[in-house]
Write a protein that holds these residues in place. Sequence first.
Motif, PDB file in Angstrom:
ATOM      1  N   ALA A 291      54.193  -5.335 -13.914  1.00 31.69           N
ATOM      2  CA  ALA A 291      53.733  -5.075 -12.946  1.00 31.69           C
ATOM      3  C   ALA A 291      52.948  -3.906 -12.844  1.00 31.69           C
ATOM      4  N   THR A 292      52.992  -3.028 -13.996  1.00 33.07           N
ATOM      5  CA  THR A 292      52.188  -1.767 -14.084  1.00 33.07           C
ATOM      6  C   THR A 292      51.184  -1.829 -15.418  1.00 33.07           C
ATOM      7  N   HIS A 293      51.453  -2.721 -16.228  1.00 30.64           N
ATOM      8  CA  HIS A 293      50.609  -2.684 -17.395  1.00 30.64           C
ATOM      9  C   HIS A 293      50.101  -4.123 -17.756  1.00 30.64           C
ATOM     10  N   SER A 294      49.033  -4.215 -18.544  1.00 29.79           N
ATOM     11  CA  SER A 294      48.358  -5.398 -19.034  1.00 29.79           C
ATOM     12  C   SER A 294      49.317  -6.215 -19.931  1.00 29.79           C
ATOM     13  N   LEU A 295      48.963  -7.466 -20.060  1.00 28.73           N
ATOM     14  CA  LEU A 295      49.819  -8.037 -21.055  1.00 28.73           C
ATOM     15  C   LEU A 295      49.568  -7.628 -22.544  1.00 28.73           C
ATOM     16  N   ALA A 296      48.385  -7.227 -22.918  1.00 31.95           N
ATOM     17  CA  ALA A 296      48.372  -6.819 -24.359  1.00 31.95           C
ATOM     18  C   ALA A 296      49.282  -5.390 -24.269  1.00 31.95           C
ATOM     19  N   GLU A 297      49.317  -4.464 -23.510  1.00 35.79           N
ATOM     20  CA  GLU A 297      49.884  -3.208 -23.273  1.00 35.79           C
ATOM     21  C   GLU A 297      51.341  -3.554 -23.470  1.00 35.79           C
ATOM     22  N   VAL A 298      51.869  -4.560 -22.504  1.00 31.87           N
ATOM     23  CA  VAL A 298      53.330  -4.848 -22.819  1.00 31.87           C
ATOM     24  C   VAL A 298      53.678  -5.718 -24.146  1.00 31.87           C
ATOM     25  N   ALA A 299      52.827  -6.346 -24.902  1.00 31.65           N
ATOM     26  CA  ALA A 299      53.343  -6.889 -26.205  1.00 31.65           C
ATOM     27  C   ALA A 299      53.096  -5.856 -27.101  1.00 31.65           C
ATOM     28  N   ASP A 300      52.093  -4.772 -27.055  1.00 30.32           N
ATOM     29  CA  ASP A 300      52.299  -3.891 -27.938  1.00 30.32           C
ATOM     30  C   ASP A 300      53.293  -3.096 -27.805  1.00 30.32           C
ATOM     31  N   THR A 301      53.771  -2.561 -26.392  1.00 29.59           N
ATOM     32  CA  THR A 301      54.906  -1.551 -26.379  1.00 29.59           C
ATOM     33  C   THR A 301      56.230  -2.046 -26.882  1.00 29.59           C
ATOM     34  N   LEU A 302      56.234  -3.750 -26.796  1.00 28.62           N
ATOM     35  CA  LEU A 302      57.480  -4.207 -27.355  1.00 28.62           C
ATOM     36  C   LEU A 302      57.536  -4.816 -28.578  1.00 28.62           C
ATOM     37  N   GLY A 303      56.334  -4.772 -29.203  1.00 36.94           N
ATOM     38  CA  GLY A 303      56.260  -5.261 -30.446  1.00 36.94           C
ATOM     39  C   GLY A 303      56.337  -6.849 -30.724  1.00 36.94           C
ATOM     40  N   ILE A 304      55.810  -7.485 -29.693  1.00 38.76           N
ATOM     41  CA  ILE A 304      55.908  -9.002 -29.757  1.00 38.76           C
ATOM     42  C   ILE A 304      54.511  -9.457 -29.282  1.00 38.76           C
ATOM     43  N   SER A 305      54.222 -10.731 -29.525  1.00 40.15           N
ATOM     44  CA  SER A 305      52.968 -11.387 -29.206  1.00 40.15           C
ATOM     45  C   SER A 305      52.805 -11.145 -27.606  1.00 40.15           C
ATOM     46  N   MET A 306      51.333 -11.574 -27.142  1.00 39.72           N
ATOM     47  CA  MET A 306      51.178 -11.710 -25.801  1.00 39.72           C
ATOM     48  C   MET A 306      51.862 -13.094 -25.387  1.00 39.72           C
ATOM     49  N   PRO A 307      51.612 -14.057 -25.969  1.00 38.06           N
ATOM     50  CA  PRO A 307      52.131 -15.336 -25.512  1.00 38.06           C
ATOM     51  C   PRO A 307      53.747 -15.184 -25.235  1.00 38.06           C
ATOM     52  N   ARG A 308      54.380 -14.472 -26.362  1.00 39.18           N
ATOM     53  CA  ARG A 308      55.888 -14.352 -25.980  1.00 39.18           C
ATOM     54  C   ARG A 308      56.185 -13.469 -24.805  1.00 39.18           C
ATOM     55  N   VAL A 309      55.224 -12.483 -24.506  1.00 42.05           N
ATOM     56  CA  VAL A 309      55.658 -11.696 -23.359  1.00 42.05           C
ATOM     57  C   VAL A 309      55.495 -12.835 -22.183  1.00 42.05           C
ATOM     58  N   SER A 310      54.510 -13.273 -22.189  1.00 42.48           N
ATOM     59  CA  SER A 310      54.452 -14.364 -21.012  1.00 42.48           C
ATOM     60  C   SER A 310      55.372 -15.467 -20.864  1.00 42.48           C
ATOM     61  N   GLN A 311      56.018 -15.700 -22.012  1.00 38.60           N
ATOM     62  CA  GLN A 311      57.240 -16.566 -22.047  1.00 38.60           C
ATOM     63  C   GLN A 311      58.387 -16.101 -21.460  1.00 38.60           C
ATOM     64  N   ILE A 312      58.659 -14.911 -22.056  1.00 41.54           N
ATOM     65  CA  ILE A 312      59.880 -14.306 -21.459  1.00 41.54           C
ATOM     66  C   ILE A 312      59.598 -14.001 -19.787  1.00 41.54           C
ATOM     67  N   ALA A 313      58.475 -13.431 -19.510  1.00 41.47           N
ATOM     68  CA  ALA A 313      58.245 -13.167 -18.048  1.00 41.47           C
ATOM     69  C   ALA A 313      58.630 -14.553 -17.178  1.00 41.47           C
ATOM     70  N   SER A 314      58.162 -15.747 -17.715  1.00 41.91           N
ATOM     71  CA  SER A 314      58.274 -16.809 -17.172  1.00 41.91           C
ATOM     72  C   SER A 314      59.733 -17.453 -17.386  1.00 41.91           C
ATOM     73  N   GLY A 315      60.527 -16.965 -18.380  1.00 39.47           N
ATOM     74  CA  GLY A 315      61.906 -17.566 -18.393  1.00 39.47           C
ATOM     75  C   GLY A 315      62.079 -18.612 -19.314  1.00 39.47           C
ATOM     76  N   VAL A 316      60.825 -18.622 -20.266  1.00 43.12           N
ATOM     77  CA  VAL A 316      60.970 -19.548 -21.324  1.00 43.12           C
ATOM     78  C   VAL A 316      61.890 -19.078 -22.534  1.00 43.12           C
ATOM     79  N   SER A 317      62.962 -19.758 -22.836  1.00 42.64           N
ATOM     80  CA  SER A 317      63.574 -19.382 -24.138  1.00 42.64           C
ATOM     81  C   SER A 317      63.008 -19.817 -25.326  1.00 42.64           C
ATOM     82  N   ARG A 318      63.050 -19.168 -26.449  1.00 39.39           N
ATOM     83  CA  ARG A 318      62.529 -19.441 -27.658  1.00 39.39           C
ATOM     84  C   ARG A 318      63.178 -20.510 -28.267  1.00 39.39           C
ATOM     85  N   ARG A 319      64.592 -20.428 -27.851  1.00 37.34           N
ATOM     86  CA  ARG A 319      65.372 -21.663 -28.382  1.00 37.34           C
ATOM     87  C   ARG A 319      65.107 -22.990 -27.702  1.00 37.34           C
TER      88      ARG A 319
END
Length: 74
Positions: free
Chosen positions: A45-73
Amino acid sequence: MIANLAAIPDPADRDRAVAAVLDAVPGLQAELRATRQAAVVELRATHSLAEVADTLGISMPRVSQIASGVSRRL
């Protein structure tokens, strides 16, 4: 324990803590995933996709997956 994770004020710290528990406690995954998703959505809500990915140490696609409720399993 889940309430303690949900109460972590910084969303990036909350996400990392929840991610660690997700890997250790498969039986609680649905509730933990929802808490993690909320933390990522809050960050987005307050950061770009790239900023969130960098902050969390995960990829941008993974940030999108988590935000949309997609499980990695799938």
